[in-house]
Write an enzyme that holds these catalytic residues in place. Structure first.
Site, PDB file in Angstrom:
ATOM      1  N   SER A 554       0.828  -1.025   0.002  1.00 12.21           N
ATOM      2  CA  SER A 554       0.022   0.146   0.090  1.00 12.21           C
ATOM      3  C   SER A 554       0.921   1.311  -0.022  1.00 12.21           C
ATOM      4  O   SER A 554       1.729   1.315  -0.957  1.00 12.21           O
ATOM      5  CB  SER A 554      -0.911   0.117   1.236  1.00 12.21           C
ATOM      6  OG  SER A 554      -1.943   1.077   1.074  1.00 12.21           O
ATOM      7  N   ASP A 635      -8.637  -5.020  -6.130  1.00 15.49           N
ATOM      8  CA  ASP A 635      -8.340  -3.771  -5.358  1.00 15.49           C
ATOM      9  C   ASP A 635      -8.437  -2.678  -6.241  1.00 15.49           C
ATOM     10  O   ASP A 635      -8.059  -2.048  -7.010  1.00 15.49           O
ATOM     11  CB  ASP A 635      -6.563  -3.944  -5.268  1.00 15.49           C
ATOM     12  CG  ASP A 635      -6.147  -2.907  -4.497  1.00 15.49           C
ATOM     13  OD1 ASP A 635      -7.151  -2.074  -4.044  1.00 15.49           O
ATOM     14  OD2 ASP A 635      -4.837  -2.755  -4.148  1.00 15.49           O
ATOM     15  N   HIS A 667      -7.284  -5.401  -1.724  1.00 15.93           N
ATOM     16  CA  HIS A 667      -6.134  -4.822  -1.428  1.00 15.93           C
ATOM     17  C   HIS A 667      -5.159  -5.622  -0.452  1.00 15.93           C
ATOM     18  O   HIS A 667      -4.255  -5.614  -0.250  1.00 15.93           O
ATOM     19  CB  HIS A 667      -6.695  -3.519  -0.578  1.00 15.93           C
ATOM     20  CG  HIS A 667      -5.514  -2.547  -0.359  1.00 15.93           C
ATOM     21  ND1 HIS A 667      -4.716  -2.036  -1.497  1.00 15.93           N
ATOM     22  CD2 HIS A 667      -4.976  -1.990   0.642  1.00 15.93           C
ATOM     23  CE1 HIS A 667      -3.798  -1.177  -0.896  1.00 15.93           C
ATOM     24  NE2 HIS A 667      -3.927  -0.961   0.274  1.00 15.93           N
TER      25      HIS A 667
END
Length: 707
Positions: A554, A635, A667
């Site tokens: 991330s 995602d 994600h």
């Protein structure tokens, strides 16, 4: 676990039993919890509802049906739970003191029900509440299986959101339903009273829980009614974070129509709202509130409604004239009232731990900052142990223990272990001796903190390769807590010293450090990481910084791509980027647009220079370090095109690189078989470049079209 692990491998991590938080009964003698365990031999998951005898510390299995979920005490011996069918949900009741006995059905609903809560409101009545999908117009429960399937798969949108997290948004919303359970005879069954379940949100534009991660903590029930959190319907949820607290007065929970929800006003505090909880007395409500209505990582403030029958007197704990608040911590998770409603208990991050605190239950008496009750690990869930007992029952984890239940006395601060799923790490071959930490100089007039995980056979006279782990968020932090996705012990047991720095943007070190990353993504945080690397080289003689790898997901993935184009990237043998940003210029393909607006200093057309300044793609011409890129199709926060673009750049430049994708993950990589592939690919990649053993890793674990 019944068999001790000889080495903590990804298989051991992913197949270890996973326990839920344990919930004690009102008498404090028994605690309900669930446990699941995946087998890579049978490729299947086992699941059970269990009850723990708190005194003798022995647990008993009650049910092993995976359709049975959310066990919730309704008396000292009985509990309700949900039985989930293909398109229906049944509310069931069972006796925890009678293992093997059959449960009975209270009611069945033609939809998917979840997030149940119960509360004894007197006169033999137990208030019941739950959430379920509803028709946005009528407020009635809906079942997607009953909806007519269109001939076309086309979807047309005329407003935000189009999609959120990992799903395209539909017109249906979650409703909050209430009802009453009662026994006609003392020893008879519970029955759902007429008129059944009623949607407290019918006729409003409100939704609870708040998607995508809302749960039962978004509302509470008490003898005076229901309090709940919902998005402000007048603000677009893709552009603003503001959620409000609402109150619906109820007396019997059999009202055929709920009064309209009343909003609780909080003055200049206009951000997220969370975790409303009724006092045991039933008239007070405590909750959390943020100030900024476009900032998901603002500081939580504790708030009190002294009497829900008068919503005009909301009070803030530790309020200051400048609006910053006098307590520089962020209370996370649940809020618990003491038995006599004189104290509150909250958990908050502090320097890599999540600590339990106590404070007076009224702002007027909270003249001193909250007192810590625990020191190490991460307190995740906590409850009153028993009526009149005064102690708390905690569910915690640490870097070596995946689940522990304990009891803490708020007066003496004594903590007593009741149960550890991993025997305090021994089942994994892990010990607290592997854990370490250090402080290093930040890029400005501040210090930063880092956690360290060493191999279980650590020898200080040897040198170990470095696994440099960069956290996501970016407003997040590495902590003394367990994870099945980024577990530092997995890297340590491969032969690395894993270092987890908490640079600018991290939580648990004061709000100023958290806020410092805004509009400075590749600035202070990058310089902090450079300083951390140099500190390791100068002060940890057992770490070989000439044989180092860096990994991140991330925001951590963004930083990996940023590092690639900057000098720090040349100090690593290999990099791993999971769900990272390739170009900030494409940030507007995300779903929660309030995030780039705040982090980059405005919209793309208002502050294009701000987006360009911290764009990793602008430095792709410098990319040279071997890199593994991982991304998933579902995602929607960071679309897979970001991973593909990074891989394309690496390949075009002739940089050794590998692309791993999952078509059915978001994600996070959550499915056990996919997670095992993830671990083998990641470990195989970094071990290849550092010279560690790659046996059984990487090659052959995933289908590839080109090598």
């Amino acid at each position: 676990m019944t068999v001790m692990a000889t080495k903590f491998t990804p298989e051991v991590l992913l197949s270890a039993p996973r326990r839920s938080a344990a919930v004690p009964n009102p008498a404090g003698t028994l605690a309900l919890f669930t446990v699941s365990q995946y087998s890579f031999e049978s490729h299947s998951k086992d699941y059970a509802i269990k009850v723990l005898d708190i005194k003798n510390r022995h647990s008993t299995q009650l049910f092993d049906d995976p359709a049975y979920t959310e066990p919730t005490w309704v008396s000292d011996t009985e509990f309700v739970f949900l039985k989930n069918g293909d398109s229906t949900t049944s509310l069931m009741v069972a006796d925890a003191t009678k293992p093997g006995s059959d449960p009975y059905e209270v009611s069945s609903f033609n939809t998917s029900v979840s997030n149940i809560k119960v509360k004894d409101i007197g006169n033999g009545t137990v208030a019941f509440a739950c959430t379920a999908p509803t028709d946005a117009a009528s407020g009635a429960m809906v079942n997607s299986a009953d909806e007519k399937k269109p001939l076309s798969t086309a979807r047309v949108y005329t407003s935000l959101f189009v999609r959120h997290w990992d799903a395209y948004v539909s017109e249906n919303k979650q409703g909050l339903f209430y009802g009453a359970l009662k026994k006609e005879k003392k020893d008879g069954p519970f029955k759902l009273q007429e008129p059944g379940l009623v949607n407290a949100l019918a006729g409003t534009r409100l939704e609870c829980p708040v998607p995508p991660f809302g749960d039962a903590s978004d509302y509470d029930i008490g003898p005076e009614g229901v309090v709940f959190v919902a998005k402000d319907p007048d603000l677009n949820p893709a552009l603003w974070t503001k959620t409000d607290l609402y109150y619906v007065p109820l007396k019997t929970f059999t009202e055929e129509k709920a009064p309209l929800p009343q909003v609780v006003k909080t003055g200049k505090l206009q951000g997220y709202t969370g975790t409303p909880v009724f006092s045991h007395g039933g008239t007070q409500v405590v909750f959390k509130r943020m100030r900024d209505r476009r900032y998901e990582s603002d500081k939580w403030r504790l708030m009190l409604v002294p009497d829900v029958r008068d919503l005009s007197a909301v009070q803030e704990f530790y309020e200051t004239a400048d609006g910053e608040g006098g307590w520089d911590m962020r209370p996370e998770g649940p809020i618990v009232w003491s038995d006599d409603d004189t104290e509150l208990y909250v958990a908050a991050e502090k320097e890599g731990r999540q600590i339990l605190y106590k404070l007076p239950a009224t702002p007027l008496e909270a003249t001193e900052l909250p007192q810590p009750l625990t020191r190490d690990g991460t307190v995740g869930d906590f409850r009153n142990l028993a009526r009149g007992d005064g102690r708390l029952f905690l569910t915690s984890t640490s870097l070596v223990d995946n689940s522990s239940y304990s009891i803490v006395d708020p007066k003496s601060k004594e903590v007593g272990l009741v149960s550890s799923s991993s025997k305090e790490g021994k089942s994994f071959g892990l010990t607290r001796r592997q854990f370490d930490e250090f402080w290093f100089k930040g890029a400005g007039d501040y210090r930063c903190h880092a956690l360290v995980m060493k191999p279980s056979d650590f020898d200080p006279s040897k040198k170990y390769p470095l696994a440099f782990l960069i956290h996501g968020g970016p407003q997040g932090a590495w902590g003394d807590s367990w994870s099945t996705r980024w577990n530092p012990a997995v890297f340590a047991e491969q032969g690395y010293v894993a270092v987890m720095p908490n640079p600018t943007g991290s939580t648990g070190y004061g709000q100023a450090l958290t806020d410092g990353i805004a509009e400075d993504w590749g600035g202070r945080p990058y310089n902090d990481l450079e300083n951390c690397f140099e500190h390791i080289a100068d002060n940890l003689p057992y770490v070989d910084t000439n044989n180092a790898v860096a990994l991140g997901a991330s925001y951590g993935g963004y930083m990996i791509n940023w590092i690639q184009g900057h000098p720090l990237g040349r100090k690593f043998k290999a990099l791993v980027c999971h769900d990272g940003i390739f170009s900030t210029m494409s940030d507007w393909s995300t779903e929660e647009l309030f995030f780039p607006i705040r982090e980059m200093g405005g919209t793309l057309w208002e502050n294009r220079e701000g987006y360009e300044k911290w764009d990793p793609a602008a430095f792709a011409g410098e990319w040279a370090t071997p890199q593994l890129v991982i991304h998933s199709e579902l995602d929607y926060r960071l679309p897979i095109s970001e991973g593909l673009a990074a891989f394309n750049a690496l390949q075009t430049r002739g940089v050794p690189s590998r692309f791993l994708m999952f078509p059915d993950e978001n994600h996070w990589v959550l499915k056990p078989e996919n997670s095992l592939v993830w671990h083998k690919e990641v470990l195989g990649w970094i071990n290849k470049w550092t010279g560690l053993d790659t046996t059984g890793l990487s090659e052959g674990t995933a289908k590839t079209t080109l090598k």
